[in-house]
Design a protein around this motif. Structure first.
Motif, PDB file in Angstrom:
ATOM      1  N   TYR A  54      11.768  -3.707   1.058  1.00 22.60           N
ATOM      2  CA  TYR A  54      11.501  -3.633   2.500  1.00 22.60           C
ATOM      3  C   TYR A  54      12.354  -4.694   3.172  1.00 22.60           C
ATOM      4  N   TRP A  97      13.510  -6.372   6.912  1.00 25.64           N
ATOM      5  CA  TRP A  97      13.314  -6.512   8.357  1.00 25.64           C
ATOM      6  C   TRP A  97      13.742  -7.920   8.745  1.00 25.64           C
ATOM      7  N   HIS A 125      15.837   3.981   7.780  1.00 22.76           N
ATOM      8  CA  HIS A 125      15.514   3.089   8.894  1.00 22.76           C
ATOM      9  C   HIS A 125      14.178   3.515   9.500  1.00 22.76           C
ATOM     10  N   LEU A 126      13.251   2.569   9.601  1.00 23.69           N
ATOM     11  CA  LEU A 126      11.932   2.832  10.161  1.00 23.69           C
ATOM     12  C   LEU A 126      11.931   2.506  11.646  1.00 23.69           C
ATOM     13  N   LYS A 127      11.044   3.136  12.382  1.00 25.40           N
ATOM     14  CA  LYS A 127      10.968   2.893  13.818  1.00 25.40           C
ATOM     15  C   LYS A 127      10.459   1.486  14.113  1.00 25.40           C
ATOM     16  N   ARG A 128      11.333   0.642  14.641  1.00 25.50           N
ATOM     17  CA  ARG A 128      10.979  -0.700  15.142  1.00 25.50           C
ATOM     18  C   ARG A 128      10.468  -1.667  14.080  1.00 25.50           C
ATOM     19  N   VAL A 129      10.448  -1.277  12.819  1.00 21.84           N
ATOM     20  CA  VAL A 129       9.893  -2.187  11.802  1.00 21.84           C
ATOM     21  C   VAL A 129      10.812  -2.286  10.590  1.00 21.84           C
ATOM     22  N   GLY A 130      12.121  -2.347  10.801  1.00 21.60           N
ATOM     23  CA  GLY A 130      13.027  -2.580   9.701  1.00 21.60           C
ATOM     24  C   GLY A 130      13.442  -1.322   8.972  1.00 21.60           C
ATOM     25  N   SER A 131      13.676  -1.470   7.661  1.00 21.14           N
ATOM     26  CA  SER A 131      14.166  -0.356   6.867  1.00 21.14           C
ATOM     27  C   SER A 131      13.666  -0.472   5.430  1.00 21.14           C
TER      28      SER A 131
END
Length: 269
Positions: free
Chosen positions: A42, A44, A255-261
């Motif tokens: 994870y 971010w 890529h996650l929405k607004r919370v990193g990747s």
């Protein structure tokens, strides 16, 4: 979190009445031809935390009737801090012919309190005794999905073209000769998603160098995968494949929405 395990997942076998036997015929012989291990991170900002691990296996099999087939397996699990929020134990398996025609698919899901099992059984007829993708005359796909909170869904589709699942489509993508494909080219492939047929868009971005967290570098093809749902493209998933004939997945980034990747990296190559 479950987006990660489209790529990597691990066995969960406590599905009660949903664990009926697979329709695939018994393997008379089996030889493992590929085992790839992965670490899942994870990311971010300055945070870089191991969140899971998994493996991707490929076997060459001969069934009791003497037919050759391939058997793909994906196992993985969540680790460390992820376990406090939602423990994930999923498995994906697929069987397909040496010509990349799907035979059967099974996905077992265990994510927190959510449990599910999905099965696709393909019945394919070919023109003039052919066996390849271009020889397909008709495909019938019987889809059976059970979810512990929503019950069972069953649906049947017919098509004149090959239709993949979440695992066989990755083997098909790995078979593409990107050295003969122009950068920027997009290929659309149909795939079963739940009880629907969607389009996965495969875009060849460039030849590049894949740099992994441990410092290793490899010549690679970078591709972008997107699902097209109701005429709109979803969030991209980026994959780096080795430039040799094996097309080994080196790295996958979501890529996650607004919370990193989420980044999945090969650990044993």
């Amino acid at each position: 979190m479950k987006q990660i395990f489209i790529v990597l997942a691990i066995l969960a076998s406590i599905f009660g009445s949903a664990t009926e036997a697979l329709a695939i015929t018994e393997a008379k012989s089996s030889k493992k031809t590929e085992t790839l291990n992965y670490d899942i991170f994870y990311h971010w900002g300055l945070i870089w935390k191991k969140a899971g691990c998994g493996s991707l296996n490929l076997l060459e099999e001969t069934d009791i009737n003497g037919n050759k087939r391939m058997h793909g397996q994906v196992f993985g699990r969540s680790l460390s801090f992820i376990e406090y929020f939602m423990a994930v134990r999923d498995t994906l398996e697929c069987w397909y012919t040496p010509e990349y025609v799907p035979i059967e698919y099974c996905k077992r899901t265990h994510e927190g309190s959510y449990k599910a099992i999905e099965r696709n059984i393909y019945t394919t007829t070919f023109k003039d005794g052919g066996t390849g993708i271009d020889d397909i005359e008709n495909v019938q796909i019987n889809i059976d999905r059970w979810r512990n909170k929503k019950g069972r869904d069953q649906k049947t589709y017919t098509s004149s073209k090959v239709t993949y699942d979440y695992l066989s489509i990755f083997y098909r993508i790995r078979s593409l000769d990107f050295s003969k494909i122009n950068p920027g080219t997009t290929i659309s492939l149909p795939v079963v998603s739940g009880v629907k047929i969607e389009q996965m868009k495969v875009k060849f971005i460039e030849e590049t160098t894949c740099k992994l967290d441990k410092g290793k570098k490899y010549p690679a093809y970078k591709i972008e995968l997107r699902f097209n749902v109701k005429g709109e493209d979803g969030a991209p998933l980026y994959v780096w494949l080795t430039k040799d004939e094996a097309r080994v997945p080196l790295c996958v980034v979501i890529h996650l929405k607004r919370v990193g990747s989420i980044q999945c990296e090969i650990a044993n190559y």
